[in-house]
Design a protein around this motif. Structure first.
Motif, PDB file in Angstrom:
ATOM      1  N   PRO A 134       0.811  -1.215   0.000  1.00 31.53           N
ATOM      2  CA  PRO A 134       0.000   0.000   0.000  1.00 31.53           C
ATOM      3  C   PRO A 134       0.848   1.271   0.000  1.00 31.53           C
ATOM      4  CG  PRO A 134      -0.885  -1.608   1.542  1.00 31.53           C
ATOM      5  CD  PRO A 134       0.414  -2.160   1.057  1.00 31.53           C
ATOM      6  N   ALA A 135       0.453   2.208  -0.826  1.00 32.95           N
ATOM      7  CA  ALA A 135       1.130   3.506  -0.925  1.00 32.95           C
ATOM      8  C   ALA A 135       0.046   4.577  -0.913  1.00 32.95           C
ATOM      9  CB  ALA A 135       1.972   3.582  -2.193  1.00 32.95           C
ATOM     10  N   VAL A 136      -0.510   4.844   0.263  1.00 30.50           N
ATOM     11  CA  VAL A 136      -1.720   5.657   0.358  1.00 30.50           C
ATOM     12  C   VAL A 136      -1.460   7.147   0.167  1.00 30.50           C
ATOM     13  CG1 VAL A 136      -3.027   4.014   1.734  1.00 30.50           C
ATOM     14  CG2 VAL A 136      -1.491   5.621   2.875  1.00 30.50           C
ATOM     15  N   GLN A 137      -0.195   7.544  -0.029  1.00 31.14           N
ATOM     16  CA  GLN A 137       0.063   8.917  -0.458  1.00 31.14           C
ATOM     17  C   GLN A 137      -0.436   9.136  -1.889  1.00 31.14           C
ATOM     18  OE1 GLN A 137       2.291   6.605   0.106  1.00 31.14           O
ATOM     19  NE2 GLN A 137       3.974   6.616  -1.357  1.00 31.14           N
ATOM     20  N   ASN A 138      -0.671   8.031  -2.586  1.00 29.63           N
ATOM     21  CA  ASN A 138      -1.225   8.063  -3.940  1.00 29.63           C
ATOM     22  C   ASN A 138      -2.750   7.997  -3.834  1.00 29.63           C
ATOM     23  OD1 ASN A 138      -2.103   7.578  -6.537  1.00 29.63           O
ATOM     24  ND2 ASN A 138      -0.670   5.918  -6.935  1.00 29.63           N
ATOM     25  N   PRO A 139      -3.471   9.030  -4.283  1.00 33.04           N
ATOM     26  CA  PRO A 139      -4.938   9.034  -4.129  1.00 33.04           C
ATOM     27  C   PRO A 139      -5.628   7.867  -4.822  1.00 33.04           C
ATOM     28  CG  PRO A 139      -4.137  11.186  -4.839  1.00 33.04           C
ATOM     29  CD  PRO A 139      -2.976  10.257  -4.925  1.00 33.04           C
ATOM     30  N   SER A 140      -4.981   7.269  -5.824  1.00 31.24           N
ATOM     31  CA  SER A 140      -5.605   6.159  -6.548  1.00 31.24           C
ATOM     32  C   SER A 140      -5.226   4.793  -5.983  1.00 31.24           C
ATOM     33  CB  SER A 140      -5.225   6.232  -8.034  1.00 31.24           C
ATOM     34  OG  SER A 140      -3.827   6.068  -8.210  1.00 31.24           O
ATOM     35  N   ASP A 219     -16.856   9.461   4.626  1.00 28.23           N
ATOM     36  CA  ASP A 219     -17.823   9.506   5.731  1.00 28.23           C
ATOM     37  C   ASP A 219     -17.287  10.278   6.934  1.00 28.23           C
ATOM     38  OD1 ASP A 219     -15.910   7.796   6.762  1.00 28.23           O
ATOM     39  OD2 ASP A 219     -17.237   6.068   6.973  1.00 28.23           O
ATOM     40  N   GLY A 220     -16.102  10.856   6.782  1.00 29.31           N
ATOM     41  CA  GLY A 220     -15.518  11.649   7.854  1.00 29.31           C
ATOM     42  C   GLY A 220     -14.560  10.898   8.750  1.00 29.31           C
ATOM     43  N   THR A 221     -14.448   9.580   8.575  1.00 29.38           N
ATOM     44  CA  THR A 221     -13.534   8.787   9.398  1.00 29.38           C
ATOM     45  C   THR A 221     -12.097   9.220   9.156  1.00 29.38           C
ATOM     46  OG1 THR A 221     -14.998   6.870   9.321  1.00 29.38           O
ATOM     47  CG2 THR A 221     -12.691   6.464   9.894  1.00 29.38           C
ATOM     48  N   VAL A 222     -11.380   9.529  10.224  1.00 28.99           N
ATOM     49  CA  VAL A 222      -9.958   9.832  10.106  1.00 28.99           C
ATOM     50  C   VAL A 222      -9.211   8.528   9.916  1.00 28.99           C
ATOM     51  CG1 VAL A 222      -7.928  10.740  11.293  1.00 28.99           C
ATOM     52  CG2 VAL A 222     -10.115  11.924  11.487  1.00 28.99           C
ATOM     53  N   LEU A 223      -8.436   8.435   8.844  1.00 28.16           N
ATOM     54  CA  LEU A 223      -7.734   7.202   8.518  1.00 28.16           C
ATOM     55  C   LEU A 223      -6.285   7.214   8.966  1.00 28.16           C
ATOM     56  CD1 LEU A 223      -9.131   6.763   4.913  1.00 28.16           C
ATOM     57  CD2 LEU A 223      -9.683   5.329   6.892  1.00 28.16           C
ATOM     58  N   ARG A 224      -5.620   8.361   8.817  1.00 26.90           N
ATOM     59  CA  ARG A 224      -4.182   8.409   9.081  1.00 26.90           C
ATOM     60  C   ARG A 224      -3.672   9.824   8.878  1.00 26.90           C
ATOM     61  NH1 ARG A 224      -5.305   6.377   4.082  1.00 26.90           N
ATOM     62  NH2 ARG A 224      -5.533   4.299   4.986  1.00 26.90           N
ATOM     63  N   ALA A 225      -2.446  10.045   9.318  1.00 27.73           N
ATOM     64  CA  ALA A 225      -1.675  11.211   8.905  1.00 27.73           C
ATOM     65  C   ALA A 225      -0.441  10.699   8.184  1.00 27.73           C
ATOM     66  CB  ALA A 225      -1.275  12.061  10.104  1.00 27.73           C
ATOM     67  N   LEU A 226      -0.193  11.210   7.008  1.00 23.91           N
ATOM     68  CA  LEU A 226       1.003  10.835   6.272  1.00 23.91           C
ATOM     69  C   LEU A 226       2.235  11.413   6.949  1.00 23.91           C
ATOM     70  CD1 LEU A 226      -0.078  11.433   2.565  1.00 23.91           C
ATOM     71  CD2 LEU A 226       0.067   9.246   3.771  1.00 23.91           C
ATOM     72  N   SER A 227       3.365  10.769   6.774  1.00 29.48           N
ATOM     73  CA  SER A 227       4.617  11.323   7.262  1.00 29.48           C
ATOM     74  C   SER A 227       4.925  12.615   6.497  1.00 29.48           C
ATOM     75  CB  SER A 227       5.750  10.330   7.049  1.00 29.48           C
ATOM     76  OG  SER A 227       6.084  10.264   5.666  1.00 29.48           O
ATOM     77  N   PRO A 228       5.719  13.510   7.079  1.00 29.99           N
ATOM     78  CA  PRO A 228       6.059  14.748   6.360  1.00 29.99           C
ATOM     79  C   PRO A 228       6.857  14.495   5.090  1.00 29.99           C
ATOM     80  CG  PRO A 228       7.277  14.579   8.417  1.00 29.99           C
ATOM     81  CD  PRO A 228       6.230  13.518   8.447  1.00 29.99           C
ATOM     82  N   LEU A 229       7.564  13.363   5.000  1.00 36.29           N
ATOM     83  CA  LEU A 229       8.226  13.032   3.737  1.00 36.29           C
ATOM     84  C   LEU A 229       7.203  12.967   2.621  1.00 36.29           C
ATOM     85  CD1 LEU A 229      10.521  11.994   1.910  1.00 36.29           C
ATOM     86  CD2 LEU A 229       9.991   9.686   2.740  1.00 36.29           C
ATOM     87  N   TYR A 230       6.110  12.241   2.844  1.00 39.55           N
ATOM     88  CA  TYR A 230       5.066  12.151   1.834  1.00 39.55           C
ATOM     89  C   TYR A 230       4.324  13.466   1.705  1.00 39.55           C
ATOM     90  CZ  TYR A 230       5.879   7.130   1.733  1.00 39.55           C
ATOM     91  OH  TYR A 230       6.446   5.886   1.587  1.00 39.55           O
ATOM     92  N   GLY A 231       4.262  14.237   2.797  1.00 36.48           N
ATOM     93  CA  GLY A 231       3.645  15.551   2.718  1.00 36.48           C
ATOM     94  C   GLY A 231       4.361  16.450   1.737  1.00 36.48           C
ATOM     95  N   VAL A 232       5.681  16.438   1.771  1.00 32.58           N
ATOM     96  CA  VAL A 232       6.467  17.239   0.825  1.00 32.58           C
ATOM     97  C   VAL A 232       6.316  16.675  -0.583  1.00 32.58           C
ATOM     98  CG1 VAL A 232       8.812  17.891   0.158  1.00 32.58           C
ATOM     99  CG2 VAL A 232       8.101  18.079   2.546  1.00 32.58           C
ATOM    100  N   GLU A 233       6.382  15.350  -0.707  1.00 35.10           N
ATOM    101  CA  GLU A 233       6.304  14.734  -2.035  1.00 35.10           C
ATOM    102  C   GLU A 233       4.964  14.988  -2.712  1.00 35.10           C
ATOM    103  OE1 GLU A 233       7.264  10.614  -1.684  1.00 35.10           O
ATOM    104  OE2 GLU A 233       9.387  10.978  -1.282  1.00 35.10           O
ATOM    105  N   THR A 234       3.880  15.048  -1.944  1.00 32.36           N
ATOM    106  CA  THR A 234       2.550  15.248  -2.523  1.00 32.36           C
ATOM    107  C   THR A 234       2.135  16.715  -2.566  1.00 32.36           C
ATOM    108  OG1 THR A 234       1.483  14.948  -0.363  1.00 32.36           O
ATOM    109  CG2 THR A 234       1.795  12.973  -1.722  1.00 32.36           C
ATOM    110  N   GLY A 235       2.927  17.605  -1.970  1.00 32.18           N
ATOM    111  CA  GLY A 235       2.589  19.021  -1.944  1.00 32.18           C
ATOM    112  C   GLY A 235       1.727  19.429  -0.773  1.00 32.18           C
ATOM    113  N   ALA A 236       1.407  18.492   0.126  1.00 25.71           N
ATOM    114  CA  ALA A 236       0.626  18.852   1.310  1.00 25.71           C
ATOM    115  C   ALA A 236       1.414  19.782   2.222  1.00 25.71           C
ATOM    116  CB  ALA A 236       0.215  17.585   2.069  1.00 25.71           C
ATOM    117  N   LEU A 237       2.719  19.574   2.289  1.00 29.66           N
ATOM    118  CA  LEU A 237       3.609  20.480   3.015  1.00 29.66           C
ATOM    119  C   LEU A 237       4.466  21.234   2.007  1.00 29.66           C
ATOM    120  CD1 LEU A 237       5.087  18.444   6.038  1.00 29.66           C
ATOM    121  CD2 LEU A 237       3.510  20.379   6.150  1.00 29.66           C
ATOM    122  N   PRO A 238       4.748  22.498   2.261  1.00 25.88           N
ATOM    123  CA  PRO A 238       5.609  23.243   1.339  1.00 25.88           C
ATOM    124  C   PRO A 238       7.025  22.690   1.335  1.00 25.88           C
ATOM    125  CG  PRO A 238       5.128  24.550   3.302  1.00 25.88           C
ATOM    126  CD  PRO A 238       4.255  23.339   3.366  1.00 25.88           C
TER     127      PRO A 238
END
Length: 399
Positions: A134-140, A219-238
């Protein structure tokens, strides 16, 4: 101490989906008694959730180096050949215990992962290079909307190393444990009361986009928080989220010396870092340059890779992992002697790895694997025994 956090080794797959993963590795033989081919792993479901649990034991068989999975009896099954595009993997799911109950399986001599998921089975695929996880930083990714997590372990002739991990994400909480030959049990990974929701609340309240690491279901369920590495890679973090701190470190060590003593059992092995332009050069006690680092960026810091690459050697790798820990914990400005062994000084700068800070703050014992080299200074959530009698994974409440 096994090299769990000393390199980004990924024996389960070669697929890019595994970037950022971290697996335990074999350690030198030193067990006093023979370790059996399999040991019992008891999974206790204290989650309070009514949905079914599915468990997977996936890894590399140490005797053959083959990739595959183990069934509930600990029998190994090699993966069949994959394809391009990836083909579905055989169903390796083991029925887990209902809430309030326990189930015991057997785990073989593996370097691998124990996955667990709630409500749905995980979707694993096989490429020509091995297992795609699983690579859930990928939306697909087909597992994007499944609540799941995993533990990492090595069982070999020298014993068991079993850890909880948040290197890739913070999600469904759990703890790990091992029973020693004297009957005592060591465990780690439990959150403080309210720690699960408290972590997400703190991340949302942190300025700078850290709340964008959180993934929720429709449905609003919180699933996870990505690591900041993936945050930078996906653009979630600057991409410049760590620049201010990195710049200040570079400025300081242009006129001061950073001393790195990477081995606790070799206190006389020291390396000395000084910045010249865009490069930090490290010399040994004779004054010879042994390795150099380009000024890193947030991606390199959070991933402990790229400009902070850490090969499995005796010089660059140990220096790099020390630098990586210092950057993530923001201790390089307050202590010119690294690694810093005093956790009281960790994460005190305004610019720091807020994800790792939040994870450690909510662990009952303060221990976690919140980035790749979080074992520097013995901050990791690991249990180990050279003659393990039994292992444990406890699924904890999501609150």
């Amino acid at each position: 101490m096994p090299p769990i956090g000393t390199r980004r080794a990924l024996p389960l797959a070669t697929a890019a989906a595994l970037l950022g993963g971290l697996l335990t590795l074999a350690a030198p033989d030193h067990a006093g008694a023979a370790v059996p081919d399999t040991i019992a792993l008891t999974i206790t479901n204290n989650s309070g959730r009514s949905d079914p649990v599915y468990v997977y034991d996936l890894g590399t068989q140490l005797s053959t180096s083959r990739q595959g999975w183990a069934d509930a009896n600990g029998a190994f099954h090699a993966w069949p050949a994959g394809g391009n595009p990836p083909t579905p993997a055989p169903d390796a799911a083991i029925a887990g215990p209902a809430t309030g109950r326990s189930a015991t399986i057997r785990i073989p001599k593996f370097s691998g992962r124990i996955y667990f998921s709630y409500g749905q089975k995980l979707d694993f695929r096989l490429t020509t290079g091995g297992l795609v996880q699983p690579a859930v930083q990928n939306p697909s990714d087909p597992n994007r909307n499944i609540l799941f997590n995993w533990s990492e372990y090595t069982l070999n002739d020298s014993g068991l190393w079993l850890n909880s991990t948040q290197v890739d994400m913070f999600s469904a909480p759990y703890a790990v444990g091992v029973q020693r030959s004297d009957g005592s049990v060591s465990s780690t990974g439990h959150l403080k009361s309210g720690g699960y929701t408290g972590f997400f609340d703190a991340l949302r309240a942190q300025p700078g986009g850290w709340g964008r690491l959180i993934q929720t279901r429709s449905d609003g369920t919180v699933l996870r928080a990505l690591s900041p590495l993936y945050g930078v890679e996906t653009g979630a973090l600057p991409a410049n989220v760590m620049d201010d701190y990195i710049n200040r470190v570079w400025q300081k060590y242009a006129t001061a010396t950073l001393t790195v003593t990477p081995f606790t059992d070799q206190p006389n092995t020291k390396y000395y870092g000084r910045v010249a332009g865009n490069v930090m050069n490290f010399t040994n006690s004779s004054g010879a340059v042994v390795t150099s680092f380009q000024k890193p960026d947030a991606d390199s810091v959070f991933g402990c890779h790229k400009l902070l690459d850490a090969p499995n050697d005796q010089v660059r790798g140990p220096i790099s992992r020390t630098l990586c820990a210092g950057f993530n914990r923001s201790t390089l400005l307050v202590n010119p002697n690294q690694p810093d062994a005093s956790s009281a000084s960790f994460y005190q700068d305004a610019v720091t790895n807020q994800y790792a800070r939040g994870v450690h703050a909510r662990m009952a014992d303060g221990k976690a694997y919140a980035f790749a080299f979080d074992d520097v200074g013995n901050q990791e959530s690991l249990v180990h025994d050279g003659s393990p009698q039994q292992a444990y994974v406890t699924l904890d409440p999501l609150r």
